[in-house]
Design a protein around this motif. Structure first.
Motif, PDB file in Angstrom:
ATOM      1  N   ASP A   1       0.803  -1.214   0.000  1.00  0.00           N
ATOM      2  CA  ASP A   1       0.000   0.000   0.000  1.00  0.00           C
ATOM      3  C   ASP A   1       0.838   1.267   0.000  1.00  0.00           C
ATOM      4  O   ASP A   1       0.316   2.354  -0.159  1.00  0.00           O
ATOM      5  CB  ASP A   1      -0.948   0.005   1.197  1.00  0.00           C
ATOM      6  CG  ASP A   1      -0.225  -0.112   2.527  1.00  0.00           C
ATOM      7  OD1 ASP A   1       0.958  -0.502   2.521  1.00  0.00           O
ATOM      8  OD2 ASP A   1      -0.839   0.189   3.561  1.00  0.00           O
ATOM      9  N   GLU A   2       2.134   1.163   0.158  1.00  0.00           N
ATOM     10  CA  GLU A   2       2.996   2.339   0.172  1.00  0.00           C
ATOM     11  C   GLU A   2       4.033   2.221  -0.942  1.00  0.00           C
ATOM     12  O   GLU A   2       4.622   1.166  -1.130  1.00  0.00           O
ATOM     13  CB  GLU A   2       3.725   2.444   1.504  1.00  0.00           C
ATOM     14  CG  GLU A   2       2.813   2.630   2.688  1.00  0.00           C
ATOM     15  CD  GLU A   2       3.581   2.618   4.008  1.00  0.00           C
ATOM     16  OE1 GLU A   2       4.824   2.533   3.964  1.00  0.00           O
ATOM     17  OE2 GLU A   2       2.933   2.682   5.045  1.00  0.00           O
ATOM     18  N   PRO A   3       4.268   3.301  -1.682  1.00  0.00           N
ATOM     19  CA  PRO A   3       5.312   3.239  -2.700  1.00  0.00           C
ATOM     20  C   PRO A   3       6.680   3.088  -2.053  1.00  0.00           C
ATOM     21  O   PRO A   3       6.931   3.620  -0.978  1.00  0.00           O
ATOM     22  CB  PRO A   3       5.192   4.571  -3.440  1.00  0.00           C
ATOM     23  CG  PRO A   3       4.285   5.412  -2.637  1.00  0.00           C
ATOM     24  CD  PRO A   3       3.563   4.556  -1.665  1.00  0.00           C
TER      25      PRO A   3
ATOM     26  N   CYS B   1       9.850   6.348  -1.171  1.00  0.00           N
ATOM     27  CA  CYS B   1       9.339   7.701  -1.014  1.00  0.00           C
ATOM     28  C   CYS B   1       9.569   8.167   0.420  1.00  0.00           C
ATOM     29  O   CYS B   1       9.300   7.424   1.357  1.00  0.00           O
ATOM     30  CB  CYS B   1       7.856   7.765  -1.337  1.00  0.00           C
ATOM     31  SG  CYS B   1       7.506   7.468  -3.077  1.00  0.00           S
TER      32      CYS B   1
ATOM     33  N   PRO C   1       1.145  11.617  -2.599  1.00  0.00           N
ATOM     34  CA  PRO C   1       0.773  10.272  -3.020  1.00  0.00           C
ATOM     35  C   PRO C   1       1.199  10.004  -4.461  1.00  0.00           C
ATOM     36  O   PRO C   1       1.124  10.880  -5.313  1.00  0.00           O
ATOM     37  CB  PRO C   1      -0.747  10.239  -2.890  1.00  0.00           C
ATOM     38  CG  PRO C   1      -1.148  11.491  -2.213  1.00  0.00           C
ATOM     39  CD  PRO C   1       0.008  12.419  -2.207  1.00  0.00           C
ATOM     40  N   GLY C   2       1.649   8.821  -4.715  1.00  0.00           N
ATOM     41  CA  GLY C   2       2.041   8.426  -6.064  1.00  0.00           C
ATOM     42  C   GLY C   2       3.417   8.920  -6.464  1.00  0.00           C
ATOM     43  O   GLY C   2       3.715   8.976  -7.661  1.00  0.00           O
ATOM     44  N   CYS C   3       4.260   9.276  -5.509  1.00  0.00           N
ATOM     45  CA  CYS C   3       5.600   9.730  -5.881  1.00  0.00           C
ATOM     46  C   CYS C   3       6.382   8.569  -6.467  1.00  0.00           C
ATOM     47  O   CYS C   3       6.181   7.425  -6.109  1.00  0.00           O
ATOM     48  CB  CYS C   3       6.329  10.328  -4.682  1.00  0.00           C
ATOM     49  SG  CYS C   3       7.026   9.118  -3.561  1.00  0.00           S
ATOM     50  N   LYS C   4       7.248   8.868  -7.400  1.00  0.00           N
ATOM     51  CA  LYS C   4       8.059   7.837  -8.034  1.00  0.00           C
ATOM     52  C   LYS C   4       9.526   8.255  -7.927  1.00  0.00           C
ATOM     53  O   LYS C   4       9.912   9.316  -8.405  1.00  0.00           O
ATOM     54  CB  LYS C   4       7.670   7.653  -9.490  1.00  0.00           C
ATOM     55  CG  LYS C   4       6.274   7.101  -9.651  1.00  0.00           C
ATOM     56  CD  LYS C   4       5.945   6.857 -11.099  1.00  0.00           C
ATOM     57  CE  LYS C   4       4.537   6.300 -11.218  1.00  0.00           C
ATOM     58  NZ  LYS C   4       4.167   6.074 -12.597  1.00  0.00           N
TER      59      LYS C   4
END
Length: 72
Positions: free
Chosen positions: A38-40, A43, A49-52
């Motif tokens: 559930d967590e990238p 980061c 949210p959704g950082c790459k």
């Protein structure tokens, strides 16, 4: 070699106590934060949210033939 009645009774009582303790305790799963889906990954805390994140070792193609860096 003879086992005494006292030893048999003590062993039986110990097995009963262990089975009672095992049946009353709750098993808890051991978690691994690296396996959370559930967590990238990578980061920093508080990032949007959704950082790459960029890969640690991005692909770099080999050198061109005109550069003659491979003895060619």
């Amino acid at each position: 070699m003879v086992i005494s009645k006292k030893t048999i009774i003590q062993s039986f009582a110990l097995m009963i106590m262990i089975s009672i303790v095992m049946s009353t305790t709750e098993a808890k799963a051991i978690g691994n934060p690296a396996m959370r889906t559930d967590e990238p990954k990578g980061c920093p805390p508080g990032s949007p949210p959704g950082c790459k994140m960029q890969p640690a070792n991005p692909y770099k193609p080999g050198c061109e033939a005109s550069q003659k860096c491979r003895g060619g």
